[in-house]
Structures are given as structure tokens and as C-alpha cells.
Design a protein around this motif. Sequence first.
Motif, short mmCIF file in Angstrom:
data_model
loop_
_atom_site.label_atom_id
_atom_site.label_comp_id
_atom_site.label_asym_id
_atom_site.label_seq_id
_atom_site.Cartn_x
_atom_site.Cartn_y
_atom_site.Cartn_z
N MET B 45 -9.09 11.37 -10.71
CA MET B 45 -8.18 10.23 -10.87
C MET B 45 -6.97 10.39 -9.96
SD MET B 45 -7.81 7.33 -12.20
CE MET B 45 -8.61 6.95 -13.75
N VAL B 46 -6.44 11.62 -9.84
CA VAL B 46 -5.30 11.85 -8.95
C VAL B 46 -5.65 11.47 -7.53
CG1 VAL B 46 -3.90 13.64 -7.82
CG2 VAL B 46 -4.17 13.64 -10.30
N TRP B 47 -6.80 11.94 -7.05
CA TRP B 47 -7.12 11.70 -5.64
C TRP B 47 -7.62 10.28 -5.39
CZ3 TRP B 47 -4.04 14.63 -3.64
CH2 TRP B 47 -3.85 15.94 -4.09
N LEU B 48 -8.18 9.66 -6.42
CA LEU B 48 -8.53 8.23 -6.29
C LEU B 48 -7.26 7.40 -6.10
CD1 LEU B 48 -10.37 5.74 -6.51
CD2 LEU B 48 -10.20 5.93 -9.01
N ASN B 103 -17.63 10.62 -5.07
CA ASN B 103 -18.74 11.54 -5.36
C ASN B 103 -18.20 12.95 -5.49
OD1 ASN B 103 -18.64 12.71 -2.74
ND2 ASN B 103 -19.83 10.99 -1.95
N GLU B 104 -19.09 13.93 -5.61
CA GLU B 104 -18.58 15.28 -5.87
C GLU B 104 -17.86 15.88 -4.66
OE1 GLU B 104 -21.76 18.33 -6.07
OE2 GLU B 104 -23.12 16.66 -5.61
N HIS B 105 -18.06 15.29 -3.48
CA HIS B 105 -17.46 15.84 -2.27
C HIS B 105 -16.17 15.16 -1.83
CE1 HIS B 105 -21.07 18.14 -1.86
NE2 HIS B 105 -21.82 17.05 -1.88
N TYR B 106 -16.12 13.86 -2.01
CA TYR B 106 -14.94 13.14 -1.52
C TYR B 106 -14.65 11.87 -2.30
CZ TYR B 106 -18.37 10.12 0.86
OH TYR B 106 -19.40 9.27 1.13
N VAL B 107 -13.43 11.37 -2.12
CA VAL B 107 -13.06 10.02 -2.55
C VAL B 107 -12.68 9.28 -1.28
CG1 VAL B 107 -11.44 8.61 -3.85
CG2 VAL B 107 -12.15 10.81 -4.76
N HIS B 108 -13.28 8.10 -1.10
CA HIS B 108 -12.95 7.30 0.08
C HIS B 108 -12.55 5.90 -0.35
CE1 HIS B 108 -14.07 4.60 3.54
NE2 HIS B 108 -13.11 5.34 4.02
N THR B 109 -11.39 5.44 0.11
CA THR B 109 -10.92 4.11 -0.26
C THR B 109 -10.71 3.23 0.96
OG1 THR B 109 -9.79 4.90 -2.26
CG2 THR B 109 -9.01 2.82 -1.34
#
Lengths: 87, 188
Positions: B45-48, B103-109
Motif C-alpha cells: 500500500m505504501v509503494w502503491l 505484482n510480487e516484483h513491482y508496482v507500476h502506475t
Amino acid sequence: MDKQEILTGLRDIISLYTEEQDALDHISEQTDFIADLKINSANLVDIVLDIEEKFNINIDNESMAKMLNVKATVEVIEDKLAENAGK
Amino acid sequence: MLGNDVVDLKLARRRNNWRRANYLSKIFTPDEQRLVYHSDCPDLMVWLIWSMKEAAYKIVNRNTGLRFFDPKGFHCTVQIHDLKATGCVDYRGEQFMTHSEINEHYVHTLSFKTGSGIEQCHVVQRRNADDYVLSFNLKHKGLMLQKNNSGLPEIFIRKTQSRHLASVSHHGRFLFIAYLHTTEEVVS
């Protein structure tokens, strides 16, 4: 605390968050945290928190917004130290 | 107008201790902090939320030409559906829509300003490397990733001879290049 002491203290903090040794060795007022030192933006917060602890100051959001290079950061530290001295 | 931002979760775990005292309150609004603390996956949630703020900032930076570090000024709301999230970022009354992939590797927005959306957007994912411009241009023969006169990234499509706004984000192992293919965003 004079400007040189502030700059030395700031360089010590920054050294924890950059791998750009050359840019760190040649740090000047013009040095940019992101363009020159390649500091990750999520680590800019750490730099702000470290500065607050080291210099015993509080940095508000408006001041933090400017802290993308050495010059602006030294100015914020100087201003906040002066505010503390005036209290 | 578009912006994008990727967070390599492995690198973020190693380099960014968001649990540090006062860290979250410096960058997140009280509502955003609540989202984190009530989440089953607070790290995600932080990185999202962070990637939403960064992606929206890139549009503001591009529109205004101003550089600043004011993550708390970007107010995020978000709904998560499985491994996708859609959200809205408000910066001083200006609103940006976001679409995130988790996903388990990254968050991309991806973030968009009104008028353009995900349906007009192409996203290319590459391994992060210093020579990404060269390797992208070798791999995509019909396209050319280049910088415009202001030093901002754009994609030149050879077939249509048109230039399109692009946004590049890299962190750790990952590199994402996003560009719009709508005619209204063609840079003359």
C-alpha cells in the motif's frame, strides 16, 4: 554554526543515500540531489528526517518542497536555525 | 498528458524504511496513512500510493516546468481489484486518474490528465540499463525514443511521422516507457 559546518553536516547525511562518489567528492551549492547524486526520491524523506535530527530543527512541507539541491537545503537549514535562535 | 512511475519492491524493501519514525507523516496525508495501517499488505500500500503521487507529479512537473518535493500535497484515493488498482490523485484541485499494476516484483502506475486515458496509452517494459534508449530503438524498429527540444522524452513513430509524449520511469531492475498514441497529444 557557519555555512561550512552546515555543508559538512549535510554531506555526511547525503553520503548515506548516494552511490555517486565522484559527485559527492565535488559537492557544491549547485549539486542537485536527483540529477547529480542520483538519490531516489523516496530517500529524500530520509535526508529531511536526518537533517531534522542532526540540526535539531523542524522542516515544514513548504520548506521540504524546495529541498532538491544543496543550495536550497542549506538555506532551509540556515533559516530554521535562525528561527530557533530567535525563540 | 501522462506520467508513469515504477517501484522495484525488492529494492524498496532494502533501501526505504517507511516504518522509520515520522517518515509516513512527512509524505502521506492522515487518510493515506490510515489506508496503510488498515491494509493487509502495508508495504504494498505504501509503494502503491507513492507511485501514484510520483506519476501525478510527473504530469504537474511537465505542465508547469517546476521541480519540487511535496508528496503530501498530492492526495490519493484508490480502489484495489486483485492485482490492479484504479485511483485519483488531487493536487491543488487538479485531478489525475491512475491505473496501477501490482505484482510480487513491482508496482507500476500510469497517471492521466483529463482528455487522455489508458485506452490511448502504450506501455513498454524493459530491463533497466544505462543504455535503455539504444536498446529500445534497436528492438522497436518503427519507433524512436528521443528527447524533444525541452529535453523531455517523446516517441517518434516512423510510419506516421508523428511525435508523441512519452514518460520514462526506472527503478532497480525495471524500466517502463509509456506513450500516448492519440492525435491530440501529437507534439508539433
